[in-house]
Design a protein around this motif. Structure first.
Motif, PDB file in Angstrom:
ATOM      1  N   ALA A   1       0.834  -1.206   0.000  1.00  0.00           N
ATOM      2  CA  ALA A   1       0.000   0.000   0.000  1.00  0.00           C
ATOM      3  C   ALA A   1       0.867   1.254   0.000  1.00  0.00           C
ATOM      4  CB  ALA A   1      -0.945  -0.008   1.203  1.00  0.00           C
TER       5      ALA A   1
ATOM      6  N   TYR B   1       3.910   1.419  -1.305  1.00  0.00           N
ATOM      7  CA  TYR B   1       4.475   1.534  -2.648  1.00  0.00           C
ATOM      8  C   TYR B   1       3.503   2.263  -3.579  1.00  0.00           C
ATOM      9  CZ  TYR B   1       7.934  -2.121  -1.386  1.00  0.00           C
ATOM     10  OH  TYR B   1       8.942  -2.853  -0.808  1.00  0.00           O
ATOM     11  N   ARG B   2       2.238   1.896  -3.503  1.00  0.00           N
ATOM     12  CA  ARG B   2       1.235   2.522  -4.369  1.00  0.00           C
ATOM     13  C   ARG B   2       1.081   4.009  -4.037  1.00  0.00           C
ATOM     14  NH1 ARG B   2      -2.630  -2.510  -3.314  1.00  0.00           N
ATOM     15  NH2 ARG B   2      -1.859  -3.929  -4.929  1.00  0.00           N
TER      16      ARG B   2
ATOM     17  N   HIS C   1       4.083   5.929  -5.347  1.00  0.00           N
ATOM     18  CA  HIS C   1       3.968   6.101  -6.799  1.00  0.00           C
ATOM     19  C   HIS C   1       3.088   7.303  -7.117  1.00  0.00           C
ATOM     20  CE1 HIS C   1       1.897   5.524 -10.670  1.00  0.00           C
ATOM     21  NE2 HIS C   1       3.047   5.012 -11.089  1.00  0.00           N
ATOM     22  N   ASP C   2       1.948   7.392  -6.434  1.00  0.00           N
ATOM     23  CA  ASP C   2       0.991   8.450  -6.744  1.00  0.00           C
ATOM     24  C   ASP C   2       1.444   9.818  -6.248  1.00  0.00           C
ATOM     25  OD1 ASP C   2      -0.532   6.497  -7.930  1.00  0.00           O
ATOM     26  OD2 ASP C   2      -1.969   6.339  -6.274  1.00  0.00           O
TER      27      ASP C   2
ATOM     28  N   GLU D   1       5.744  -6.270  -6.911  1.00  0.00           N
ATOM     29  CA  GLU D   1       4.669  -5.403  -6.421  1.00  0.00           C
ATOM     30  C   GLU D   1       4.884  -3.954  -6.848  1.00  0.00           C
ATOM     31  OE1 GLU D   1       1.908  -6.257  -5.246  1.00  0.00           O
ATOM     32  OE2 GLU D   1       2.263  -8.357  -4.703  1.00  0.00           O
TER      33      GLU D   1
ATOM     34  N   LYS E   1       3.671  -3.724 -10.308  1.00  0.00           N
ATOM     35  CA  LYS E   1       2.202  -3.665 -10.330  1.00  0.00           C
ATOM     36  C   LYS E   1       1.697  -2.271  -9.976  1.00  0.00           C
ATOM     37  CE  LYS E   1       1.379  -8.483  -8.977  1.00  0.00           C
ATOM     38  NZ  LYS E   1       0.881  -9.341  -7.870  1.00  0.00           N
ATOM     39  N   ALA E   2       2.445  -1.582  -9.113  1.00  0.00           N
ATOM     40  CA  ALA E   2       2.056  -0.234  -8.703  1.00  0.00           C
ATOM     41  C   ALA E   2       2.299   0.796  -9.805  1.00  0.00           C
ATOM     42  CB  ALA E   2       2.813   0.170  -7.440  1.00  0.00           C
TER      43      ALA E   2
ATOM     44  N   ARG F   1       8.823   6.222 -11.753  1.00  0.00           N
ATOM     45  CA  ARG F   1       7.487   6.453 -12.300  1.00  0.00           C
ATOM     46  C   ARG F   1       7.669   6.930 -13.732  1.00  0.00           C
ATOM     47  NH1 ARG F   1       2.088   9.678 -10.117  1.00  0.00           N
ATOM     48  NH2 ARG F   1       1.020   9.525 -12.109  1.00  0.00           N
TER      49      ARG F   1
END
Length: 201
Positions: A143, A145-146, A149-150, A174, A177-178, A198
């Motif tokens: 979570a 990592y996601r 990224h954002d 993972e 995937k993010a 990114r």
């Protein structure tokens, strides 16, 4: 940044205790001869001009060791230091007092879904070292990592030096995937450096 032995990692941490944190930092600073070269290797992987006025997020910043190294490489960077422990951030503030105008401190829990909103952004660079494994749960780490990224601008980088007790390969999967592209330039299990980008628009 946490100790790298399993026995110490499984001992409950009291990150809100001034005395516990002070004792822990004394132990951790003794690792500098081994740790600092890895931090420097990690930060050198950031593909930005050294005079860039980067916006940087230090995730699990602790007492500021990673930010210290970031500012050596990118002296004009502005860094947001996030940590769960107010005593840790107080020590970071003391250690980095000469760069106070470039720094911002956020006390926040990475298991709180609202933490990304607390740190602001967007960021050009996110860094973390010997921190995310302390979440102790793969789903919570993923979570993060996601969220990281954002929080990054397109073309931004997430640099992570951590302990991957079950192997780094699952974490690389993972991160992909993010939405990151990922490389692992160094590992000495359980430790590894992961460079996640990114993609640009």
């Amino acid at each position: 940044m946490a100790s790298e032995t399993r026995s110490r990692l499984t001992t409950p941490h009291d990150w809100h205790s001034d005395q516990y944190v002070a004792d822990w930092i004394v132990h951790d600073v003794a690792r500098d001869p081994e740790r600092r070269p890895r931090l420097q290797q990690m930060i050198e992987a950031a593909p930005f001009p050294r005079d860039a006025e980067l916006e940087v997020l230090d995730v699990g910043a602790g007492y500021g060791a990673v930010t210290e190294e970031v500012l050596k490489v990118f002296p004009r960077a502005r860094v947001t230091l996030q940590d769960y422990s107010q005593p840790m951030l107080a020590e970071a503030q003391r250690r980095l007092a000469s760069r106070a105008a470039q720094l911002r401190y956020v006390t926040g829990d990475l298991t709180d879904p609202g933490w990304p909103g607390m740190v602001g952004g967007p960021f050009d660079l996110a860094v973390s070292a010997i921190a995310l494994h302390n979440l102790g749960d793969t789903a919570k780490i993923v979570a993060c990592y996601r969220a990281i990224h954002d929080l990054l601008r397109p073309g931004g980088r997430f640099l992570d030096y951590d302990l991957f007790f079950e192997g780094v390969e699952g974490h690389i999967a993972e991160l992909r995937k993010a939405g990151f592209t990922v490389e692992c330039p160094w590992q000495e299990p359980p430790r590894a450096i992961v460079i996640a980008a990114r993609p640009s628009l």
